[in-house]
Design a protein around this motif. Sequence first.
Motif, mmCIF file in Angstrom:
data_model
loop_
_atom_site.group_PDB
_atom_site.id
_atom_site.type_symbol
_atom_site.label_atom_id
_atom_site.label_comp_id
_atom_site.label_asym_id
_atom_site.label_seq_id
_atom_site.Cartn_x
_atom_site.Cartn_y
_atom_site.Cartn_z
ATOM 1 N N ALA A 469 -28.983 10.140 12.564
ATOM 2 C CA ALA A 469 -28.263 9.747 11.359
ATOM 3 C C ALA A 469 -27.180 10.765 11.058
ATOM 4 O O ALA A 469 -27.252 11.935 11.476
ATOM 5 C CB ALA A 469 -29.226 9.637 10.173
ATOM 6 N N ALA A 470 -26.165 10.322 10.335
ATOM 7 C CA ALA A 470 -25.072 11.217 9.947
ATOM 8 C C ALA A 470 -24.347 10.623 8.754
ATOM 9 O O ALA A 470 -24.359 9.405 8.528
ATOM 10 C CB ALA A 470 -24.097 11.415 11.107
ATOM 11 N N ALA A 471 -23.707 11.491 7.970
ATOM 12 C CA ALA A 471 -22.795 11.085 6.907
ATOM 13 C C ALA A 471 -21.380 11.363 7.392
ATOM 14 O O ALA A 471 -21.055 12.485 7.793
ATOM 15 C CB ALA A 471 -23.083 11.854 5.621
ATOM 16 N N LEU A 472 -20.525 10.332 7.380
ATOM 17 C CA LEU A 472 -19.204 10.412 7.997
ATOM 18 C C LEU A 472 -18.119 10.273 6.937
ATOM 19 O O LEU A 472 -17.837 9.171 6.448
ATOM 20 C CB LEU A 472 -19.054 9.311 9.051
ATOM 21 N N PRO A 473 -17.484 11.377 6.551
ATOM 22 C CA PRO A 473 -16.409 11.300 5.555
ATOM 23 C C PRO A 473 -15.087 10.875 6.194
ATOM 24 O O PRO A 473 -14.870 11.038 7.398
ATOM 25 C CB PRO A 473 -16.322 12.739 5.046
ATOM 26 N N SER A 474 -14.196 10.325 5.381
ATOM 27 C CA SER A 474 -12.858 9.964 5.835
ATOM 28 C C SER A 474 -11.891 10.087 4.671
ATOM 29 O O SER A 474 -12.272 9.919 3.504
ATOM 30 C CB SER A 474 -12.822 8.536 6.391
ATOM 31 N N ALA A 475 -10.643 10.378 4.983
ATOM 32 C CA ALA A 475 -9.602 10.501 3.964
ATOM 33 C C ALA A 475 -8.280 10.030 4.549
ATOM 34 O O ALA A 475 -7.971 10.302 5.717
ATOM 35 C CB ALA A 475 -9.483 11.942 3.482
ATOM 36 N N THR A 476 -7.512 9.308 3.738
ATOM 37 C CA THR A 476 -6.225 8.768 4.173
ATOM 38 C C THR A 476 -5.209 8.942 3.062
ATOM 39 O O THR A 476 -5.534 8.754 1.879
ATOM 40 C CB THR A 476 -6.334 7.276 4.527
ATOM 41 N N VAL A 477 -3.997 9.292 3.422
ATOM 42 C CA VAL A 477 -2.880 9.319 2.481
ATOM 43 C C VAL A 477 -1.789 8.406 3.028
ATOM 44 O O VAL A 477 -1.493 8.413 4.229
ATOM 45 C CB VAL A 477 -2.347 10.751 2.278
ATOM 46 N N GLN A 478 -1.215 7.582 2.150
ATOM 47 C CA GLN A 478 -0.167 6.641 2.541
ATOM 48 C C GLN A 478 1.004 6.812 1.584
ATOM 49 O O GLN A 478 0.843 6.747 0.361
ATOM 50 C CB GLN A 478 -0.693 5.212 2.492
ATOM 51 N N ALA A 492 -10.937 11.830 9.796
ATOM 52 C CA ALA A 492 -12.235 11.170 9.692
ATOM 53 C C ALA A 492 -13.182 11.745 10.732
ATOM 54 O O ALA A 492 -12.764 12.169 11.817
ATOM 55 C CB ALA A 492 -12.095 9.661 9.885
ATOM 56 N N GLU A 493 -14.454 11.741 10.387
ATOM 57 C CA GLU A 493 -15.488 12.161 11.327
ATOM 58 C C GLU A 493 -16.082 10.925 11.990
ATOM 59 O O GLU A 493 -16.274 9.885 11.349
ATOM 60 C CB GLU A 493 -16.588 12.947 10.610
ATOM 61 N N GLY A 494 -16.369 11.030 13.301
ATOM 62 C CA GLY A 494 -16.923 9.910 14.053
ATOM 63 C C GLY A 494 -18.273 10.245 14.647
ATOM 64 O O GLY A 494 -18.695 11.414 14.708
ATOM 65 N N PHE A 495 -18.946 9.196 15.142
ATOM 66 C CA PHE A 495 -20.341 9.339 15.549
ATOM 67 C C PHE A 495 -20.692 8.204 16.502
ATOM 68 O O PHE A 495 -20.241 7.065 16.317
ATOM 69 C CB PHE A 495 -21.210 9.266 14.284
ATOM 70 N N LEU A 496 -21.497 8.494 17.527
ATOM 71 C CA LEU A 496 -22.005 7.463 18.432
ATOM 72 C C LEU A 496 -23.416 7.842 18.851
ATOM 73 O O LEU A 496 -23.650 8.924 19.393
ATOM 74 C CB LEU A 496 -21.115 7.313 19.672
ATOM 75 N N ALA A 497 -24.356 6.931 18.611
ATOM 76 C CA ALA A 497 -25.751 7.182 18.969
ATOM 77 C C ALA A 497 -25.904 7.286 20.482
ATOM 78 O O ALA A 497 -25.135 6.689 21.245
ATOM 79 C CB ALA A 497 -26.635 6.063 18.428
ATOM 80 N N PRO A 498 -26.888 8.027 20.960
ATOM 81 C CA PRO A 498 -27.095 8.153 22.413
ATOM 82 C C PRO A 498 -27.435 6.817 23.054
ATOM 83 O O PRO A 498 -28.187 6.009 22.504
ATOM 84 C CB PRO A 498 -28.274 9.130 22.517
ATOM 85 N N ALA A 499 -26.888 6.593 24.241
ATOM 86 C CA ALA A 499 -27.192 5.377 25.000
ATOM 87 C C ALA A 499 -28.607 5.455 25.555
ATOM 88 O O ALA A 499 -29.180 6.536 25.753
ATOM 89 C CB ALA A 499 -26.186 5.211 26.137
ATOM 90 N N LEU A 500 -29.174 4.305 25.841
ATOM 91 C CA LEU A 500 -30.542 4.236 26.353
ATOM 92 C C LEU A 500 -30.686 5.006 27.660
ATOM 93 O O LEU A 500 -31.717 5.649 27.905
ATOM 94 C CB LEU A 500 -30.941 2.769 26.556
ATOM 95 N N ARG A 517 -20.244 13.393 18.561
ATOM 96 C CA ARG A 517 -19.653 13.654 17.241
ATOM 97 C C ARG A 517 -18.179 13.977 17.429
ATOM 98 O O ARG A 517 -17.796 14.692 18.366
ATOM 99 C CB ARG A 517 -20.358 14.824 16.552
ATOM 100 N N THR A 518 -17.350 13.466 16.538
ATOM 101 C CA THR A 518 -15.910 13.674 16.679
ATOM 102 C C THR A 518 -15.271 13.991 15.342
ATOM 103 O O THR A 518 -15.799 13.662 14.272
ATOM 104 C CB THR A 518 -15.209 12.412 17.241
ATOM 105 N N TRP A 519 -14.099 14.617 15.440
ATOM 106 C CA TRP A 519 -13.159 14.693 14.322
ATOM 107 C C TRP A 519 -11.851 14.091 14.799
ATOM 108 O O TRP A 519 -11.317 14.491 15.829
ATOM 109 C CB TRP A 519 -12.954 16.127 13.841
ATOM 110 N N ASN A 520 -11.352 13.115 14.041
ATOM 111 C CA ASN A 520 -10.100 12.434 14.364
ATOM 112 C C ASN A 520 -9.035 12.815 13.344
ATOM 113 O O ASN A 520 -9.259 12.694 12.129
ATOM 114 C CB ASN A 520 -10.278 10.907 14.327
ATOM 115 N N PHE A 521 -7.862 13.227 13.842
ATOM 116 C CA PHE A 521 -6.709 13.520 12.981
ATOM 117 C C PHE A 521 -5.517 12.734 13.506
ATOM 118 O O PHE A 521 -5.209 12.779 14.710
ATOM 119 C CB PHE A 521 -6.400 15.016 12.990
#
Length: 709
Positions: A469-478, A492-500, A517-521
């Motif tokens: 589990a994870a809490a994934l924050p994100s923020a955008t300015v337009q 934004a922070e990203g997340f992908l559960a482990p594959a089988l 786990r990722t950070w996207n800018f």
Amino acid sequence: MPCRLLAVPLLLLAISVTLADAPIAIAPVQVDEASPTVGAPSAQPLNAIEPTSVVDRAALDQFVAPTGNYDDAIRLTPSVVDVAPNGPGLGEAQTLTIRGFADGQYNVTFDGIPFADSDDFTHHSSAYFVARDLAGVSVDRGPGDATTLGDATFGGTVALRSIGSRADSGVSPAVSLGSFDTGLGGLLLDSGRGGLPGGASALLDLTGMQSDGALDHAAQRRANLFAKAVVPLGDYARLTVVSNAASTVQGEPLGATRAEIAADGPSVALNDDPRSQAFEGYNSSTYRTDLSYADLTLTPADGMTLSNKLYSYGLYRRIEQGLDPNGEMPNGTALAPGDVPGQSGRNGLRAWGDMLRATHPLPDGLTVEAGAWVERQTNSRFLLQTDRTLGDGLDPVLTPVAGVPSSASIDRLQRETLVTAQPYAQLDWQALPALRLTGGVKGALFDRSVDAPVMEGTRLSAKFERGVAAALPSATVQLSLAPGWRLYGQAAEGFLAPALQLFDVTDPAGAAVQPERTWNFQLGTSWRSPRLAAAADGYDIVVNNAIGTRTVGGQSVDFDEGSVVYRGLEAEATQALRLGVALYGSGSLNQSRQSSGNGAPGGSAPATPQATLSSGLLYDRNAITASIIDRWVGGSYGDVGRTQWIAPFNQLDLSIGTVIKRMTLRAQLFNLLDSRKVDGLAGYTVASGTPLFWTQAGRSVFVSATAWF
């Protein structure tokens, strides 16, 4: 193509032309304001919060073969690499990457519903939907905001939108013929918007297709049924019900060695010799898929919107293959020394889910959004060693597993349950007329339960449950800099559960497996004027615990890539000239770097092109549309450690269409210059680890006719 499949559409086309007295109006999907993007392969919406390329219905007709899938729809957009060696839509996309992220590291959605295989979150591009039933496809190259739901948002989202009813009722037959003995027939029945009692509308579309395919002995047959109904429920409620069912049978070659390509040509794949492990009758997949949903949307007068979407989808797959179609392993089974060894498998997947979304405006330019996605998916999978000569008799060549009957013939026998929950909350603030701020957080919870008498890989019995589990924050300015000019920034922070497959270890319950786990800018801009539509962006993505996949003997093997940093620049533009002519261009500069150490080899990450470039001329005037587009993909490595270099390649495509009375005619020529270069790594042979490759499909021509009456 069997005559019975084409007889009805051809007859209806003939009748419609005879009775017609008025032309069809080609109605493009508007991206934002009036602009030169009509007829372009893709365009970014002016109000985008991340790099986005929208392929509308007009673009699907112009640039995608009638047999095409969603991978064909987005192949001209920045940073996308699509490898389809059997021809457009005539087999599953063997490689479809976005910025170097492979299938399973990005979402694919249908009307907002994420769908994927539970074991590794991948997709089957030819198994679910046909291009004819899509209103458009968009590729969002980024994680979105907190409201973006799915298994792997950090790699982007390929979003498919279903067609809706036209303004008027009618019947639309269609027929297409093309290279590789390809034929397609379809019949669409449409009530028109509001054409049923109570203002309801409904449509039904039937499609059938078959082809020999561009590769040797790799035929495909497909049938598809799509239905949609929209029912108003009073002044402030609407119920939408959609159902799609598909059947696909296709040859499944595993790729070819460079020696095979040099000796037998770039189309080498399967053969017609029952004594060979590459016999077409021994190497195929049969898919049965369905996806249905019911969406209730409420729009009270106070501006609030509430939507609840209940859905289910399923996939049944039957897998048949020779043990080593590339000829490194001689024939022979435990049952007879000269018999053909092979494998036979089944996958059975069923998912049930619900998506609840609510939006409510508040004073002072604030809007609050909240909701949740919950899904439960079960998936049973087995793979057996067989004697193909004896009609798939079990071949007991493996070490038996204690307590499991017939286990000397079982490669894997497992059942899994995956439960996913993603609640979210987000606040939008129109702080100034030209400034919009968005912030939110999304929870990502995955729980996987496995009951496997025989685990794939280790072939040990295992029963375990793992959750992440994870809490994934994100923020955008337009920011609106001027009319028709927008600037956006995103983190934004990203997340992908482990594959089988990562749990194929001696002690899966205690395995040191971590989610990606990722950070996207990202920073980008969009411009829209009456004659120019343009967009550009830059991105920086840091991936920790990155997981790579390679294919050995047709089976996926996952491994730890360590940390990877993806960086790049992307742009696309359409410039209107005069007399119906426009220029189109899209491209990217892409880079990925792996960290070294902890078993990671360092260097460039696999499947990341150095660059991509699509450019060409568009024409739209006097009921004639035409285009000539060249797509170039820069070099990339097929595997880690800077190995298996894939040299740059390109493809030139031509399309022309016209409207005659109530019929639309189109001719498309793909790979005009007949380039046959190697364009992807297919994997490795099971016997000697020899690299296998895909090559470009040869030149192909498709002609199609669609009527409305």
